[in-house]
Design a protein around this motif. Sequence first.
Motif, PDB file in Angstrom:
ATOM      1  N   LEU A   1      45.959  78.460  51.810  1.00 26.50           N
ATOM      2  CA  LEU A   1      47.323  78.203  51.380  1.00 26.50           C
ATOM      3  C   LEU A   1      47.349  77.945  49.872  1.00 26.50           C
ATOM      4  N   ALA A   2      48.571  77.818  49.328  1.00 25.98           N
ATOM      5  CA  ALA A   2      48.730  77.740  47.877  1.00 25.98           C
ATOM      6  C   ALA A   2      48.169  76.463  47.281  1.00 25.98           C
ATOM      7  N   SER A   3      48.041  75.419  48.073  1.00 25.61           N
ATOM      8  CA  SER A   3      47.533  74.158  47.536  1.00 25.61           C
ATOM      9  C   SER A   3      46.739  73.433  48.608  1.00 25.61           C
ATOM     10  N   ASP A   4      45.877  72.528  48.143  1.00 24.93           N
ATOM     11  CA  ASP A   4      45.133  71.694  49.083  1.00 24.93           C
ATOM     12  C   ASP A   4      46.072  70.841  49.920  1.00 24.93           C
ATOM     13  N   GLU A   5      47.151  70.359  49.303  1.00 30.29           N
ATOM     14  CA  GLU A   5      48.094  69.497  50.022  1.00 30.29           C
ATOM     15  C   GLU A   5      48.692  70.229  51.227  1.00 30.29           C
ATOM     16  N   ARG A   6      49.009  71.496  51.053  1.00 28.53           N
ATOM     17  CA  ARG A   6      49.583  72.261  52.161  1.00 28.53           C
ATOM     18  C   ARG A   6      48.538  72.501  53.258  1.00 28.53           C
ATOM     19  N   ALA A   7      47.313  72.808  52.865  1.00 28.01           N
ATOM     20  CA  ALA A   7      46.255  73.019  53.849  1.00 28.01           C
ATOM     21  C   ALA A   7      45.974  71.739  54.636  1.00 28.01           C
ATOM     22  N   LEU A   8      45.893  70.603  53.930  1.00 25.71           N
ATOM     23  CA  LEU A   8      45.625  69.335  54.602  1.00 25.71           C
ATOM     24  C   LEU A   8      46.773  68.951  55.532  1.00 25.71           C
ATOM     25  N   ALA A   9      48.001  69.192  55.084  1.00 28.61           N
ATOM     26  CA  ALA A   9      49.156  68.855  55.923  1.00 28.61           C
ATOM     27  C   ALA A   9      49.207  69.716  57.173  1.00 28.61           C
ATOM     28  N   LEU A  10      48.884  70.993  57.046  1.00 27.79           N
ATOM     29  CA  LEU A  10      48.876  71.862  58.220  1.00 27.79           C
ATOM     30  C   LEU A  10      47.800  71.425  59.204  1.00 27.79           C
ATOM     31  N   HIS A  11      46.635  71.088  58.688  1.00 32.70           N
ATOM     32  CA  HIS A  11      45.541  70.613  59.540  1.00 32.70           C
ATOM     33  C   HIS A  11      45.968  69.358  60.311  1.00 32.70           C
ATOM     34  N   ALA A  12      46.551  68.390  59.599  1.00 35.69           N
ATOM     35  CA  ALA A  12      46.972  67.143  60.241  1.00 35.69           C
ATOM     36  C   ALA A  12      48.094  67.401  61.248  1.00 35.69           C
ATOM     37  N   GLY A  13      49.022  68.292  60.902  1.00 32.82           N
ATOM     38  CA  GLY A  13      50.117  68.595  61.808  1.00 32.82           C
ATOM     39  C   GLY A  13      49.644  69.237  63.093  1.00 32.82           C
ATOM     40  N   LEU A  14      48.670  70.106  63.001  1.00 30.50           N
ATOM     41  CA  LEU A  14      48.142  70.749  64.202  1.00 30.50           C
ATOM     42  C   LEU A  14      47.415  69.751  65.090  1.00 30.50           C
ATOM     43  N   ILE A  15      46.668  68.838  64.484  1.00 32.53           N
ATOM     44  CA  ILE A  15      46.000  67.807  65.277  1.00 32.53           C
ATOM     45  C   ILE A  15      47.035  66.969  66.030  1.00 32.53           C
TER      46      ILE A  15
ATOM     47  N   ALA B   1      53.126  76.569  66.800  1.00 27.73           N
ATOM     48  CA  ALA B   1      52.987  75.287  66.114  1.00 27.73           C
ATOM     49  C   ALA B   1      52.969  75.479  64.597  1.00 27.73           C
ATOM     50  N   ILE B   2      52.242  76.499  64.110  1.00 29.27           N
ATOM     51  CA  ILE B   2      52.226  76.757  62.670  1.00 29.27           C
ATOM     52  C   ILE B   2      53.623  77.106  62.176  1.00 29.27           C
ATOM     53  N   ALA B   3      54.335  77.922  62.932  1.00 36.52           N
ATOM     54  CA  ALA B   3      55.692  78.307  62.530  1.00 36.52           C
ATOM     55  C   ALA B   3      56.611  77.091  62.457  1.00 36.52           C
ATOM     56  N   SER B   4      56.500  76.194  63.411  1.00 38.80           N
ATOM     57  CA  SER B   4      57.381  75.027  63.407  1.00 38.80           C
ATOM     58  C   SER B   4      56.991  74.014  62.339  1.00 38.80           C
ATOM     59  N   LEU B   5      55.706  73.984  61.968  1.00 41.86           N
ATOM     60  CA  LEU B   5      55.256  73.059  60.923  1.00 41.86           C
ATOM     61  C   LEU B   5      55.558  73.575  59.519  1.00 41.86           C
ATOM     62  N   ALA B   6      55.715  74.879  59.369  1.00 44.94           N
ATOM     63  CA  ALA B   6      55.859  75.482  58.036  1.00 44.94           C
ATOM     64  C   ALA B   6      56.945  74.828  57.187  1.00 44.94           C
ATOM     65  N   PRO B   7      58.159  74.587  57.708  1.00 45.40           N
ATOM     66  CA  PRO B   7      59.197  73.992  56.852  1.00 45.40           C
ATOM     67  C   PRO B   7      58.885  72.560  56.424  1.00 45.40           C
ATOM     68  N   ARG B   8      57.971  71.881  57.124  1.00 43.63           N
ATOM     69  CA  ARG B   8      57.660  70.483  56.827  1.00 43.63           C
ATOM     70  C   ARG B   8      56.478  70.327  55.874  1.00 43.63           C
ATOM     71  N   LEU B   9      55.810  71.424  55.515  1.00 42.06           N
ATOM     72  CA  LEU B   9      54.664  71.336  54.617  1.00 42.06           C
ATOM     73  C   LEU B   9      55.134  71.020  53.206  1.00 42.06           C
ATOM     74  N   PRO B  10      54.270  70.374  52.396  1.00 43.45           N
ATOM     75  CA  PRO B  10      54.625  70.159  50.986  1.00 43.45           C
ATOM     76  C   PRO B  10      55.010  71.471  50.324  1.00 43.45           C
ATOM     77  N   ALA B  11      55.933  71.407  49.382  1.00 33.74           N
ATOM     78  CA  ALA B  11      56.437  72.617  48.739  1.00 33.74           C
ATOM     79  C   ALA B  11      55.316  73.349  48.005  1.00 33.74           C
TER      80      ALA B  11
END
Length: 378
Positions: free
Chosen positions: A300-314, A351-361
């Motif tokens: 993803l474009a930033s570490d923050e987005r990757a970390l947020a997606l990982h946490a959201g999936l867990i 789950a990824i699709a539903s988390l996408a709008p909530r990830l850091p910009a």
Amino acid sequence: MIDFASALYLGMRHPAGALGTWDALTTGLPAALAAAPLARRVAADAASLQGTEAGMVGASTLHLAIDAFDRLGRTHALIADDALYPVMRWALERMMGRGVPVTWFRHGDAADLAHKLGRRAAARPPAVVTDATVGDGVPAPIERYVNAVRREAGLVLVDHSQVLGLTGERASSRSPWGQGGGGALRHAALTAPSTQPVLLLASWAKAFGAPLATLCGPAALINDIARDGPAQSHCSPASAVALLAALDALAINRRAGARLRLRLLHRLHRLHDGLRALARFAVPDLHVSGRWHPLQRLELASDERALALHAGLIARGMRTALLRQRGGGYALIVIARADHRVADIDALLDAIASLAPRLPAARGVARRITASTEIEHV
């Protein structure tokens, strides 16, 4: 929890009831003194599967890499791919610490290898060390490596842990992995594979689900390493349970391997195509690796987005692997397996699709994390 972090690609698990019985977990003897009968059987079957003259068994790839490089460092000039998997690099670093020089060539670059071979002193034959794949699971140019070293009586050592059990002979557009699961040498389609100057090192803890490793290749060289290798002399060998699991894996591969690989390809393509669709419509900065390996790297474009997606999936009951790559940056690893249900794959994509709008910009142009040259779990 739905597990997308496990690398048991074919779903082999070897429960206790499938393994039979054993008298003792270990013999108390180092393998160099007396290899267990089960170990000799696994070694012979592993060599036959992979198309080589002989084989040997070790507790792990690190044990066998130490044994192999200890032998090759005395007789060959070591030349290694600069993106070699960390375990192999650790064993090479041991040799470097003992004063043995190691030359590095650019990842998967047969032309750079040829250049390095041309510049080296010809006192010793070369031993080229490589992984079986480059980039996103594309096969390394093993045939070109073999042709380059053959002229100087050299050899190629291939770590094919990621492809043993998956790839095999007679690959085609309809069957990209080929048949049989014998791994890198079979897949390279070299004529008379058993006569090739190739050593094949592989963990069986991925597609085959057995916690041991094998080293297969020319009989004379394998016999030398088995007799004199430091780990063979000073470390415990693979346990009886691990050896029985390996034999169970071979039996499953003969009986159902083709069906499991086809099922895995179906799950992998569903996952990959779904991720590509998400990159087009829901997560525009998502970069997905190639479609031919079960291990899919999501960047993803930033570490923050990757970390947020990982946490959201867990939080939604889906385990993925968060990876730190050399040079910085995090990526998410999602692994398809033959025992995943279609519903599991679809649930992950939803789950990824539903988390996408909530990830850091994502700010500015999407940052592409460089394709990993060394990866560690974190």
